[in-house]
Every structure is written in C-alpha cells, then in structure tokens.
Design a protein around this motif. Structure first.
Motif, PDB file in Angstrom:
ATOM      1  N   PHE A  28       1.064  -1.198   0.070  1.00 18.06           N
ATOM      2  CA  PHE A  28       0.032  -0.073  -0.205  1.00 18.06           C
ATOM      3  C   PHE A  28       0.887   1.370   0.000  1.00 18.06           C
ATOM      4  O   PHE A  28       0.792   2.178  -0.807  1.00 18.06           O
ATOM      5  CB  PHE A  28      -0.834   0.147   1.115  1.00 18.06           C
ATOM      6  CG  PHE A  28      -1.901   1.361   1.420  1.00 18.06           C
ATOM      7  CD1 PHE A  28      -2.906   1.359   0.364  1.00 18.06           C
ATOM      8  CD2 PHE A  28      -1.502   2.362   2.247  1.00 18.06           C
ATOM      9  CE1 PHE A  28      -3.554   2.462   0.436  1.00 18.06           C
ATOM     10  CE2 PHE A  28      -2.238   3.440   2.240  1.00 18.06           C
ATOM     11  CZ  PHE A  28      -3.547   3.473   1.340  1.00 18.06           C
ATOM     12  N   TRP A  31       2.584   1.571  -3.358  1.00 23.70           N
ATOM     13  CA  TRP A  31       1.262   2.089  -4.412  1.00 23.70           C
ATOM     14  C   TRP A  31       1.195   3.667  -4.342  1.00 23.70           C
ATOM     15  O   TRP A  31       0.856   4.578  -5.045  1.00 23.70           O
ATOM     16  CB  TRP A  31       0.039   1.510  -4.135  1.00 23.70           C
ATOM     17  CG  TRP A  31      -1.197   1.988  -4.917  1.00 23.70           C
ATOM     18  CD1 TRP A  31      -1.457   1.379  -6.141  1.00 23.70           C
ATOM     19  CD2 TRP A  31      -2.048   3.044  -4.621  1.00 23.70           C
ATOM     20  NE1 TRP A  31      -2.556   2.214  -6.613  1.00 23.70           N
ATOM     21  CE2 TRP A  31      -2.991   3.130  -5.619  1.00 23.70           C
ATOM     22  CE3 TRP A  31      -2.446   3.697  -3.427  1.00 23.70           C
ATOM     23  CZ2 TRP A  31      -4.083   3.903  -5.783  1.00 23.70           C
ATOM     24  CZ3 TRP A  31      -3.527   4.538  -3.417  1.00 23.70           C
ATOM     25  CH2 TRP A  31      -4.144   4.809  -4.490  1.00 23.70           C
ATOM     26  N   CYS A  32       0.824   4.101  -2.786  1.00 23.94           N
ATOM     27  CA  CYS A  32       0.894   5.570  -2.836  1.00 23.94           C
ATOM     28  C   CYS A  32       1.858   6.397  -3.466  1.00 23.94           C
ATOM     29  O   CYS A  32       1.590   7.361  -3.754  1.00 23.94           O
ATOM     30  CB  CYS A  32       0.695   5.981  -1.226  1.00 23.94           C
ATOM     31  SG  CYS A  32      -0.691   5.161  -0.394  1.00 23.94           S
ATOM     32  N   THR A  34       3.917   5.437  -5.788  1.00 25.92           N
ATOM     33  CA  THR A  34       4.555   5.327  -7.049  1.00 25.92           C
ATOM     34  C   THR A  34       3.224   5.722  -8.052  1.00 25.92           C
ATOM     35  O   THR A  34       3.399   5.933  -9.133  1.00 25.92           O
ATOM     36  CB  THR A  34       4.944   3.927  -7.287  1.00 25.92           C
ATOM     37  OG1 THR A  34       3.959   3.150  -6.819  1.00 25.92           O
ATOM     38  CG2 THR A  34       6.345   3.671  -6.803  1.00 25.92           C
ATOM     39  N   ILE A  35       1.940   5.405  -7.645  1.00 23.58           N
ATOM     40  CA  ILE A  35       0.823   5.521  -8.498  1.00 23.58           C
ATOM     41  C   ILE A  35      -0.044   6.743  -7.809  1.00 23.58           C
ATOM     42  O   ILE A  35      -0.119   7.814  -8.680  1.00 23.58           O
ATOM     43  CB  ILE A  35       0.037   4.423  -8.381  1.00 23.58           C
ATOM     44  CG1 ILE A  35       0.653   3.023  -8.535  1.00 23.58           C
ATOM     45  CG2 ILE A  35      -1.383   4.514  -9.104  1.00 23.58           C
ATOM     46  CD1 ILE A  35       1.056   3.176 -10.231  1.00 23.58           C
ATOM     47  N   ALA A  36      -0.261   6.792  -6.912  1.00 21.59           N
ATOM     48  CA  ALA A  36      -1.406   7.853  -6.179  1.00 21.59           C
ATOM     49  C   ALA A  36      -0.456   9.312  -6.188  1.00 21.59           C
ATOM     50  O   ALA A  36      -1.110  10.291  -6.471  1.00 21.59           O
ATOM     51  CB  ALA A  36      -1.946   7.383  -5.142  1.00 21.59           C
ATOM     52  N   PHE A  37       0.687   9.014  -5.573  1.00 19.94           N
ATOM     53  CA  PHE A  37       1.347  10.379  -5.298  1.00 19.94           C
ATOM     54  C   PHE A  37       1.885  11.118  -6.505  1.00 19.94           C
ATOM     55  O   PHE A  37       1.439  12.468  -6.486  1.00 19.94           O
ATOM     56  CB  PHE A  37       2.500  10.254  -4.461  1.00 19.94           C
ATOM     57  CG  PHE A  37       3.086  11.767  -3.936  1.00 19.94           C
ATOM     58  CD1 PHE A  37       2.567  12.023  -2.780  1.00 19.94           C
ATOM     59  CD2 PHE A  37       4.485  12.168  -4.516  1.00 19.94           C
ATOM     60  CE1 PHE A  37       3.040  13.565  -2.234  1.00 19.94           C
ATOM     61  CE2 PHE A  37       4.642  13.295  -3.955  1.00 19.94           C
ATOM     62  CZ  PHE A  37       4.169  13.840  -3.028  1.00 19.94           C
ATOM     63  N   LEU A  39       0.078  11.366  -9.152  1.00 18.79           N
ATOM     64  CA  LEU A  39      -1.212  12.036  -9.554  1.00 18.79           C
ATOM     65  C   LEU A  39      -1.618  13.213  -8.895  1.00 18.79           C
ATOM     66  O   LEU A  39      -1.952  14.169  -9.455  1.00 18.79           O
ATOM     67  CB  LEU A  39      -2.289  11.034  -9.605  1.00 18.79           C
ATOM     68  CG  LEU A  39      -3.637  11.236 -10.048  1.00 18.79           C
ATOM     69  CD1 LEU A  39      -3.781  11.927 -11.416  1.00 18.79           C
ATOM     70  CD2 LEU A  39      -4.656  10.255  -9.865  1.00 18.79           C
ATOM     71  N   ALA A  40      -1.560  13.026  -7.383  1.00 19.03           N
ATOM     72  CA  ALA A  40      -1.534  14.219  -6.693  1.00 19.03           C
ATOM     73  C   ALA A  40      -0.642  15.455  -6.942  1.00 19.03           C
ATOM     74  O   ALA A  40      -1.092  16.434  -6.994  1.00 19.03           O
ATOM     75  CB  ALA A  40      -1.380  13.476  -5.183  1.00 19.03           C
ATOM     76  N   GLU A  41       0.559  15.135  -7.364  1.00 21.27           N
ATOM     77  CA  GLU A  41       1.802  16.183  -7.601  1.00 21.27           C
ATOM     78  C   GLU A  41       1.116  16.833  -9.001  1.00 21.27           C
ATOM     79  O   GLU A  41       1.036  18.243  -8.870  1.00 21.27           O
ATOM     80  CB  GLU A  41       2.705  15.492  -7.737  1.00 21.27           C
ATOM     81  CG  GLU A  41       3.795  15.234  -6.623  1.00 21.27           C
ATOM     82  CD  GLU A  41       5.073  14.857  -6.838  1.00 21.27           C
ATOM     83  OE1 GLU A  41       6.113  15.310  -6.204  1.00 21.27           O
ATOM     84  OE2 GLU A  41       5.277  13.934  -7.807  1.00 21.27           O
ATOM     85  N   LYS A  82       5.313  12.940   0.982  1.00 26.13           N
ATOM     86  CA  LYS A  82       6.363  12.357   0.315  1.00 26.13           C
ATOM     87  C   LYS A  82       7.130  12.179   1.521  1.00 26.13           C
ATOM     88  O   LYS A  82       7.909  10.934   1.508  1.00 26.13           O
ATOM     89  CB  LYS A  82       6.749  13.148  -0.854  1.00 26.13           C
ATOM     90  CG  LYS A  82       7.691  12.275  -1.647  1.00 26.13           C
ATOM     91  CD  LYS A  82       8.125  13.020  -2.990  1.00 26.13           C
ATOM     92  CE  LYS A  82       8.912  12.052  -3.993  1.00 26.13           C
ATOM     93  NZ  LYS A  82       9.117  12.551  -5.061  1.00 26.13           N
TER      94      LYS A  82
END
Length: 100
Positions: A28, A31-32, A34-37, A39-41, A82
């Motif tokens: 998890f 994933w946060c 490499t994937i979600a963060f 996108l959030a940036e 991050k």
C-alpha cells in the motif's frame, strides 16, 4: 435487497481485511508513492499554477490567499506526505539506499 447492496456486500466479503500483514502495508505504501502520489503532484501543480494566475485579478486578502496561502498549503502538504512515506519505508528502494 437491491443488486447494489448484494454487490457491495460481495466486495466487502472478498476484501476481508481482518488480517493486515506487513506485506500488505508495504504494498500500500509503495502504491501510494508510485501511483497515487504522482497523480496528486500533477493535480497540485495545476491547482497552484491556476491560483497564482488568478491572484493577478484579485486584491487584498484574496490576492494573498491565491498567491501565497493556497500554493504553500498544497506544495507543503505534498512535500510532507512524500517525506513521511519515504521515511516510514514505503518503498523498497529506500532499503537499498536509492532515493525516491
């Protein structure tokens, strides 16, 4: 019972998070980071750029809000998230000494 309720209940039963393992937490965190963060940036960068551009049309406290406050909150919040993900070992590369 509605079809949605049945579907929701089936998903809930399939997820069965009674036993959260260290491996699940690690995945998890990865994933946060490499994937979600990323996108959030991207969303954060667009928001900051838009609010800074809007600041030119504002005056008083709204100008300060758009040029300083909101960009600082978004950028600072993303940096902190991050930093915490990396420091808590959310990624395997941190263990090998590579920076994320």
């Amino acid at each position: 019972m509605s079809k949605w309720t049945e579907f929701r209940d089936q998903i809930e039963d399939a997820l069965n998070l009674d036993d959260v393992t260290e491996d699940m937490k690690q995945k998890f965190g990865d994933w946060c980071l490499t994937i979600a963060f990323p996108l959030a940036e991207k969303v954060g960068e667009k928001f900051v750029a838009k609010t800074k551009a809007d600041a030119a049309n504002e005056s008083g406290w709204n100008a300060i809000r758009d040029s300083v406050l909101f960009p600082a909150l978004v950028s600072g919040g993303l940096w902190l998230i991050k930093y915490l993900l990396v420091k808590t070992g959310a990624t395997e590369t941190q263990e090998t000494g590579n920076n994320v």
